[in-house]
Design a protein around this motif. Structure first.
Motif, PDB file in Angstrom:
ATOM      1  N   ASP A 161       0.802  -1.229   0.000  1.00 25.76           N
ATOM      2  CA  ASP A 161       0.000   0.000   0.000  1.00 25.76           C
ATOM      3  C   ASP A 161       0.832   1.274   0.000  1.00 25.76           C
ATOM      4  OD1 ASP A 161      -2.328  -1.462  -0.123  1.00 25.76           O
ATOM      5  OD2 ASP A 161      -2.700  -1.400   2.037  1.00 25.76           O
ATOM      6  N   GLY A 179      -0.152  -0.802  -4.109  1.00 24.19           N
ATOM      7  CA  GLY A 179      -1.289  -1.521  -3.520  1.00 24.19           C
ATOM      8  C   GLY A 179      -1.922  -2.525  -4.473  1.00 24.19           C
ATOM      9  N   PHE A 229      -5.519  -2.958  -6.157  1.00 26.56           N
ATOM     10  CA  PHE A 229      -5.478  -2.352  -7.492  1.00 26.56           C
ATOM     11  C   PHE A 229      -4.561  -3.173  -8.399  1.00 26.56           C
ATOM     12  CE2 PHE A 229      -6.084   0.971  -4.286  1.00 26.56           C
ATOM     13  CZ  PHE A 229      -7.321   1.464  -4.682  1.00 26.56           C
ATOM     14  N   SER A 279      -3.586  -1.116 -13.802  1.00 25.48           N
ATOM     15  CA  SER A 279      -3.609   0.314 -14.103  1.00 25.48           C
ATOM     16  C   SER A 279      -4.021   0.421 -15.566  1.00 25.48           C
ATOM     17  CB  SER A 279      -2.237   0.950 -13.896  1.00 25.48           C
ATOM     18  OG  SER A 279      -1.900   0.971 -12.533  1.00 25.48           O
ATOM     19  N   LYS A 323      -4.054   3.104  -8.919  1.00 25.23           N
ATOM     20  CA  LYS A 323      -4.683   3.019  -7.587  1.00 25.23           C
ATOM     21  C   LYS A 323      -6.088   3.635  -7.598  1.00 25.23           C
ATOM     22  CE  LYS A 323      -2.275   3.322  -3.804  1.00 25.23           C
ATOM     23  NZ  LYS A 323      -1.389   3.789  -2.714  1.00 25.23           N
TER      24      LYS A 323
END
Length: 188
Positions: free
Chosen positions: A95, A99, A103, A106, A130
């Protein structure tokens, strides 16, 4: 009635011409790559992260779109080995940084594209890291079935503040620079 049929036929021909001229080229995720460099006061780290999927869209051989999904769990440092590589990879996926449990991907979605000539385009895209989406602008060069680009990303815009001098002024030589560098090579 005859005019209406003629107009309808012309419309269908126009639409089919547009469909023929638009071409989506999926990237070969095994041959495409993203290299990253993160710098700190006392040095730097480099590595790779892989694609989950991606495609560029062309109309009449002109770049008109692009969408990419990055597999954040593939994030790895390449400048270290063994225990130190494992520690850095674990920290980057935690995190404090990306994270990846919450997540795992992307995304990058092209929004505007302007030709600069010689197969070079300036792209403004929405980059989501994220769960936070911010615009980024970069130049991309397309040659045959390849495309390349390089640009910097300010990690603090995506709530990645770990050891950022922008947020922790007294961090000293433990500071990590806010921007990281990406070099992207696409094959399709």
């Amino acid at each position: 009635m005859k005019n209406l049929k003629t107009i309808a036929l012309a419309f269908v021909v126009a639409l089919s011409t547009l469909a023929v001229t638009a071409q989506t080229k999926k990237i070969d995720i095994a041959k495409s790559n993203i290299n990253w460099v993160g710098k700190k006061v006392t040095g730097q780290h480099s590595g790779t992260v892989g694609f989950k999927s991606g495609a560029l869209v062309f109309k009449k051989n002109v770049l008109t779109g692009g969408t990419f999904v990055v597999d954040m769990n593939s994030l790895t440092a390449t400048d270290l080995t063994g225990e130190y590589q494992g520690k850095l990879n674990g920290h980057l996926k935690a995190d404090d940084f990306f994270g990846t449990d919450k997540f795992p991907t992307s995304t990058l979605v092209f929004k505007t594209i302007a030709s600069k000539g010689n197969n070079v385009y300036t792209v403004t895209a929405d980059l989501t890291i994220k769960g936070i989406t911010k615009p980024v602008t970069f130049d991309i060069t397309v040659k045959g079935n390849t495309a390349t680009t390089a640009f910097n990303v300010d990690r603090t815009k995506y709530d990645i503040k770990y050891n950022s001098k922008s947020f922790f002024e007294s961090i000293g030589d433990k500071a990590i620079y806010d921007e990281f560098e990406l070099t992207v090579n696409l094959n399709f």
